[in-house]
Design an enzyme around this catalytic site. Sequence first.
Site, PDB file in Angstrom:
ATOM      1  N   ARG A  23       0.842  -1.186   0.000  1.00 16.64           N
ATOM      2  CA  ARG A  23       0.000   0.000   0.000  1.00 16.64           C
ATOM      3  C   ARG A  23       0.885   1.247   0.000  1.00 16.64           C
ATOM      4  NH1 ARG A  23      -2.959  -1.410   5.459  1.00 16.64           N
ATOM      5  NH2 ARG A  23      -0.773  -1.895   5.865  1.00 16.64           N
ATOM      6  N   HIS A 172      18.356  23.168  -3.150  1.00 17.64           N
ATOM      7  CA  HIS A 172      17.725  24.244  -3.926  1.00 17.64           C
ATOM      8  C   HIS A 172      17.191  23.669  -5.234  1.00 17.64           C
ATOM      9  CE1 HIS A 172      17.407  28.687  -4.728  1.00 17.64           C
ATOM     10  NE2 HIS A 172      17.138  28.168  -5.926  1.00 17.64           N
ATOM     11  N   HIS A 174      16.569  22.622  -8.750  1.00 14.06           N
ATOM     12  CA  HIS A 174      17.353  22.729  -9.970  1.00 14.06           C
ATOM     13  C   HIS A 174      17.196  21.470 -10.818  1.00 14.06           C
ATOM     14  CE1 HIS A 174      20.058  20.387  -7.376  1.00 14.06           C
ATOM     15  NE2 HIS A 174      20.672  19.987  -8.479  1.00 14.06           N
ATOM     16  N   GLN A 176      19.107  19.406 -14.371  1.00 16.11           N
ATOM     17  CA  GLN A 176      20.387  19.292 -15.063  1.00 16.11           C
ATOM     18  C   GLN A 176      20.146  18.979 -16.530  1.00 16.11           C
ATOM     19  OE1 GLN A 176      23.816  17.387 -13.075  1.00 16.11           O
ATOM     20  NE2 GLN A 176      22.374  16.828 -11.444  1.00 16.11           N
TER      21      GLN A 176
END
Length: 324
Positions: A23, A172, A174, A176
């Site tokens: 579950r 933070h 971001h 790539q």
Amino acid sequence: MNELRRDYFTDRRVIIATERAKRPTDFVKPKAPEQPQNLESCPFCGGHENLTPPSKATYFYENDVLRHEPDVEGQARRSVWVSRIIPNLFPAAQPQPLHVTSEQLMTASGVHEVLVESPDHYKQPQAMSDEEIKLLFRVYKDRFEDISSLPFVEYISEFRNYGKDAGASLAHPHSQIIAVPIVPRAIKEQYGKNYSHIVAREEKSDRLVQASKHTVAFAPYASAYSYETWVFPRRQCKNILELTDEERDDLAVVTRDMLKRVKALLADPPYNYGFIQSLSDPLHMHLRVYPKLGIEAGFELNTGININSVPPEAAAKSLREVSI
């Protein structure tokens, strides 16, 4: 009864282990108390532009019009912005002429960039407004367009890692972008395949999670990972450049909604997502979301066959019904 399922077109196989089905709450891991984050040292936060290499493109609004420009050496960097593109400090691929030594060896020519998605340290895509997520996908499009002109680039991977367990070294928000001089086998296997009828079929199946005017999101039949989802534009395009602005915006919003569903259902787990695209060969571009809920152990590494303890039909039902 457990099932051995085959991918729609490739020979990739997955064991759907229905007899040990889990579950959603079984995947929720106790989280360690959050340590206070020292935002003063975060190189991606707004106001810290000098802590990164010069940007290749800084996006900002001027008179309500979105513009972008690179940082210029010797000049003050723009401190009010909405997104930045910077070179990766430890690149996997570098912009250099391609040199092929043999079938087994060539230079890792290419590009490795970081897309800083927001100056706000806490503005992950699953928390973005419609306009913010549309902007992010606009930047994905711009970078794909710019990088595709490089002569040594054959494939452009745009992806994001969220959470340490998914490979994110910085909290933070971001993404790539890595461009390489070859087409990965996993991508090449999908060239020339007509996913349009698969999308149409899955929209009518119990694996559907969300559908909109231009986009369909579903749990694939042979899901290699629990709660894996694929997000397709309805119209077949080989890459993000071929989408209209309206189609791209719709893809962005549905992707954001999928991430919100994953967060709500699985208590904000780490995840990876990535675009499947082509520079020139026929392909139905799309985006795949992989919640990071377990590890690939001995059997998976030894055989290439994943074991998924959540049938995609059950995963889709839970994601479809969760409140976001």
